[in-house]
Write an enzyme that holds these catalytic residues in place. Structure first.
Site, PDB file in Angstrom:
ATOM      1  N   ASP A 182       0.837  -1.204   0.000  1.00 17.65           N
ATOM      2  CA  ASP A 182       0.000   0.000   0.000  1.00 17.65           C
ATOM      3  C   ASP A 182       0.876   1.259   0.000  1.00 17.65           C
ATOM      4  O   ASP A 182       0.364   2.382  -0.048  1.00 17.65           O
ATOM      5  CB  ASP A 182      -1.014  -0.006   1.148  1.00 17.65           C
ATOM      6  CG  ASP A 182      -0.363  -0.093   2.511  1.00 17.65           C
ATOM      7  OD1 ASP A 182       0.880  -0.149   2.590  1.00 17.65           O
ATOM      8  OD2 ASP A 182      -1.112  -0.112   3.512  1.00 17.65           O
ATOM      9  N   SER A 183       2.218   1.058  -0.026  1.00 22.03           N
ATOM     10  CA  SER A 183       3.131   2.177  -0.294  1.00 22.03           C
ATOM     11  C   SER A 183       2.868   2.741  -1.686  1.00 22.03           C
ATOM     12  O   SER A 183       3.349   3.830  -2.017  1.00 22.03           O
ATOM     13  CB  SER A 183       4.591   1.727  -0.165  1.00 22.03           C
ATOM     14  OG  SER A 183       4.817   0.543  -0.903  1.00 22.03           O
ATOM     15  N   ASP A 202      -1.052  -6.201  -0.289  1.00 21.95           N
ATOM     16  CA  ASP A 202      -1.414  -5.538   0.973  1.00 21.95           C
ATOM     17  C   ASP A 202      -2.914  -5.308   1.060  1.00 21.95           C
ATOM     18  O   ASP A 202      -3.513  -4.772   0.116  1.00 21.95           O
ATOM     19  CB  ASP A 202      -0.739  -4.150   1.037  1.00 21.95           C
ATOM     20  CG  ASP A 202       0.398  -4.084   2.030  1.00 21.95           C
ATOM     21  OD1 ASP A 202       0.478  -4.957   2.924  1.00 21.95           O
ATOM     22  OD2 ASP A 202       1.213  -3.157   1.914  1.00 21.95           O
ATOM     23  N   LYS A 218      -1.202  -9.413   2.902  1.00 21.87           N
ATOM     24  CA  LYS A 218      -0.479  -8.921   4.092  1.00 21.87           C
ATOM     25  C   LYS A 218      -1.372  -7.969   4.866  1.00 21.87           C
ATOM     26  O   LYS A 218      -2.065  -7.133   4.277  1.00 21.87           O
ATOM     27  CB  LYS A 218       0.827  -8.227   3.690  1.00 21.87           C
ATOM     28  CG  LYS A 218       1.566  -7.634   4.894  1.00 21.87           C
ATOM     29  CD  LYS A 218       2.991  -7.238   4.567  1.00 21.87           C
ATOM     30  CE  LYS A 218       3.157  -5.902   3.912  1.00 21.87           C
ATOM     31  NZ  LYS A 218       2.635  -4.746   4.686  1.00 21.87           N
ATOM     32  N   GLU A 259      -1.436  -5.483   8.629  1.00 16.46           N
ATOM     33  CA  GLU A 259      -0.620  -4.878   9.687  1.00 16.46           C
ATOM     34  C   GLU A 259      -1.266  -5.089  11.049  1.00 16.46           C
ATOM     35  O   GLU A 259      -2.472  -4.859  11.209  1.00 16.46           O
ATOM     36  CB  GLU A 259      -0.479  -3.372   9.437  1.00 16.46           C
ATOM     37  CG  GLU A 259       0.298  -3.043   8.170  1.00 16.46           C
ATOM     38  CD  GLU A 259       0.457  -1.541   7.937  1.00 16.46           C
ATOM     39  OE1 GLU A 259       0.056  -0.744   8.817  1.00 16.46           O
ATOM     40  OE2 GLU A 259       0.970  -1.166   6.880  1.00 16.46           O
ATOM     41  N   GLU A 299       9.238  -4.110  10.613  1.00 15.82           N
ATOM     42  CA  GLU A 299       9.641  -2.807  10.063  1.00 15.82           C
ATOM     43  C   GLU A 299      10.170  -1.886  11.151  1.00 15.82           C
ATOM     44  O   GLU A 299       9.506  -1.653  12.178  1.00 15.82           O
ATOM     45  CB  GLU A 299       8.440  -2.153   9.330  1.00 15.82           C
ATOM     46  CG  GLU A 299       8.811  -0.804   8.726  1.00 15.82           C
ATOM     47  CD  GLU A 299       7.824  -0.274   7.691  1.00 15.82           C
ATOM     48  OE1 GLU A 299       6.862  -0.988   7.349  1.00 15.82           O
ATOM     49  OE2 GLU A 299       8.034   0.864   7.229  1.00 15.82           O
TER      50      GLU A 299
HETATM   51  O1  KIV Z   1       3.540  -1.108   1.662  1.00 19.71           O
HETATM   52  C1  KIV Z   1       4.740  -1.442   1.715  1.00 19.71           C
HETATM   53  O2  KIV Z   1       5.541  -1.158   0.814  1.00 19.71           O
HETATM   54  C2  KIV Z   1       5.198  -2.203   2.877  1.00 19.71           C
HETATM   55  C3  KIV Z   1       6.655  -2.475   2.986  1.00 19.71           C
HETATM   56  C4  KIV Z   1       7.375  -1.268   3.429  1.00 19.71           C
HETATM   57  C5  KIV Z   1       6.934  -3.635   3.865  1.00 19.71           C
HETATM   58  O3  KIV Z   1       4.407  -2.568   3.689  1.00 19.71           O
END
Ligand code: KIV
Length: 271
Positions: A51-52, A90, A120, A122, A189
């Site tokens: 989600d980056s 994500d 993924k 969090e 992280e």
């Molecule tokens: O969204 C992302 O890129 C991440 C990584 C920094 C692990 O969660």
């Protein structure tokens, strides 16, 4: 004539074997078809459609605004390009916090519509019931502890996490819970290297570090950061493996000049 086709696709079982055999796992983020093709051919083990993307693709200051639909759109291109690596997608902010039922519905939709191999999420103990539901539904789940950017408003920034004993103890407990709930891997992280090492020894699944030292089972970086495309961003944990920002600016500058001077296209570049 029988043809033996070797299955070279990465699996969660293979990742666990890599941990057991001490073979490091290399992971990067990616958000499109073209770059994923290159990453896959270069031998990356796992790709995270992170989600980056909210930051590096959409230009937001936070990961929070990106939606399930936008994540699915990006993941489709990545999945089409990934011939060998495992693709993790994500779950964005808001897609798994409302209720367990809502989380499972969003997760199933994300798996079906993107073709990703895994999801993924969090968080630790707070999201354990959701993780258990997803694992029970047959979805491989990657955990994410330490700095969890979706909670930035609660954490108060992007600083190092778990420096103090109370937070470090909770992180160790959370990692054990995620491992016990069936997570196939856990991202750690921005936490102290010695804590990441303790977690890595404690859990049976692989740990993937970002800003967590060298003792995790693998590493992940944001692709645009490690390629030097995100030029203003250079935290201590980040290494630029290329300076593509400079290369892109140089190439575009040459193109602009060639167009302005009418030297592009030349006669051999015309029909
Ligand atoms: O969204 C992302 O890129 C991440 C990584 C920094 C692990 O969660």
């Amino acid at each position: 004539m029988s043809v033996h086709v070797q299955n070279t696709r990465m699996t969660t079982t293979r990742l666990r074997q890599m941990k057991q055999q001490g073979e490091k796992i290399a992971m990067l983020t990616s958000y499109d078809f073209t770059l994923t093709t290159l990453l896959d051919e270069a031998g990356i083990d796992m790709i995270l459609v992170g989600d980056s993307a909210s930051n590096v693709v959409c230009g937001n200051s936070y990961t929070l605004p990106i939606t399930v639909d936008e994540m699915i759109f990006l993941a489709r291109g990545v999945v089409r390009a990934a011939k060998h690596c495992l693709v993790v997608l994500d779950m964005p902010f808001g897609s798994y916090q409302v209720s367990e039922e809502d989380a499972v519905r969003n997760a199933v939709r994300m798996m079906k519509e993107s073709g990703a191999d895994a999801l993924k999420l969090e968080g630790g103990e707070e999201i354990l019931p959701v993780i258990r539901h997803l694992v029970r539904a047959g979805i491989p789940v990657m955990g994410h502890l330490g700095l969890t950017p979706q909670s930035v408003n609660q954490l108060g920034g992007y600083g190092l996490r778990a420096k103090e004993a109370v937070e470090a103890d909770k992180l160790l407990r959370d990692a054990q819970l995620l491992d016990g709930a069936g997570c196939f891997a856990i991202v750690l992280e921005k936490i102290p290297a010695h804590l990441a090492e303790d977690v890595t020894k404690l859990v049976s699944c692989p740990t993937i570090g970002i800003g967590a030292g060298n003792m995790t089972d693998g590493q992940v970086l944001v692709l645009h950061d490690m390629l030097g495309l995100n030029q203003g961003f250079k935290p201590k944990f980040l290494r630029h493996f290329a300076e593509l920002g400079d290369a892109v600016k140089g190439a575009v500058g040459q193109y602009v000049q060639a167009v302005k001077q009418s030297s592009f296209p030349n006669s051999s570049e015309a029909y």
